[in-house]
Enzyme design. Structure first.
Site, mmCIF file in Angstrom:
data_model
loop_
_atom_site.group_PDB
_atom_site.id
_atom_site.type_symbol
_atom_site.label_atom_id
_atom_site.label_comp_id
_atom_site.label_asym_id
_atom_site.label_seq_id
_atom_site.Cartn_x
_atom_site.Cartn_y
_atom_site.Cartn_z
ATOM 1 N N TRP A 78 -122.009 156.607 84.068
ATOM 2 C CA TRP A 78 -121.291 157.719 84.692
ATOM 3 C C TRP A 78 -119.964 157.270 85.301
ATOM 4 C CZ3 TRP A 78 -122.783 162.611 83.931
ATOM 5 C CH2 TRP A 78 -124.104 162.849 83.543
ATOM 6 N N SER A 79 -119.481 156.108 84.932
ATOM 7 C CA SER A 79 -118.291 155.556 85.577
ATOM 8 C C SER A 79 -117.006 156.324 85.235
ATOM 9 C CB SER A 79 -118.111 154.081 85.204
ATOM 10 O OG SER A 79 -117.827 153.948 83.832
#
Length: 213
Positions: A78-79
């Site tokens: 989810w970066s």
């Protein structure tokens, strides 16, 4: 039963490569008829049912070229949220940086730098956004990213960074990359500028996005 004897030339050319080739000097002629007829039947079926072989060769060549010039990847974390969701598939093109240097705000796929390859990320490929290029000075303070002393307006990030980072000079042949999810991204603010030689390609388009409920 009819038998056929190989001539010495046929023996040398066709059977000498076989193990125990001397056993093939006398064989039933009907066996050869069956083998030849079977090969012809197979060739006929292939010609009848297989798609145009010329077209298949062209398709294979196009696939090889596509693999050399581009590739498909999946977002594994989810970066880069909200620009990308975990599980999104996207196409990376490998041609642009053969003709010019990477630019700010471009999203790139890259191999992890050597200083963290000894860790669990050794074989991983990361996806981040370029925020600064060679010669820039990068700093994070008061919830903003500063490049060359100027606060950057970034509408694409999830939230303002909660960390502070001292001034960092981006050396020649490097870029500075950060995730759009600034507070949940393992990027340059941890391990420093990224060598351009580590970049595999540039984000081209999102191919598939899984539905998120």
């Amino acid at each position: 039963m009819n038998l056929v004897r190989f001539s010495s030339s046929f023996d040398l050319l066709c059977c000498r490569w076989m193990p125990c080739h001397e056993l093939f000097r006398y064989v039933p002629f009907s066996c050869f008829e069956w083998a030849v007829n079977g090969a012809n039947l197979t060739r006929s079926l292939v010609d009848q049912w297989w798609p145009n072989r010329g077209a298949m060769k062209s398709l294979a060549a196009l696939l090889m070229i596509f693999t050399m010039l581009a590739e498909m990847r999946e977002i594994m974390s989810w970066s880069m949220y909200p620009s990308f969701h975990k599980g999104d598939k996207f196409v990376v093109e490998k041609v642009t940086y053969c003709f010019r240097s990477p630019s700010v705000h471009e999203i790139v796929l890259f191999r992890v730098p050597r200083n963290i390859q000894e860790r669990e990320y050794e074989k991983d490929l990361f996806v981040k956004r370029i925020v600064a290029t060679a010669g820039d000075i990068v700093e994070v303070k008061h919830g903003f990213l500063y490049v060359n002393g100027r606060a950057q307006r970034e509408d694409f990030i999830l939230e303002l960074p909660t960390y502070t980072m001292m001034e960092t000079h981006v050396p020649s042949g490097h870029v500075y990359v950060l995730g759009d999810n600034r507070n949940d991204s393992y990027d340059s603010h941890y391990w420093g500028p990224l060598p351009i030689e580590n970049i595999v390609g540039r984000y081209a388009l999102c191919h598939l996005r899984k539905p998120h409920i």
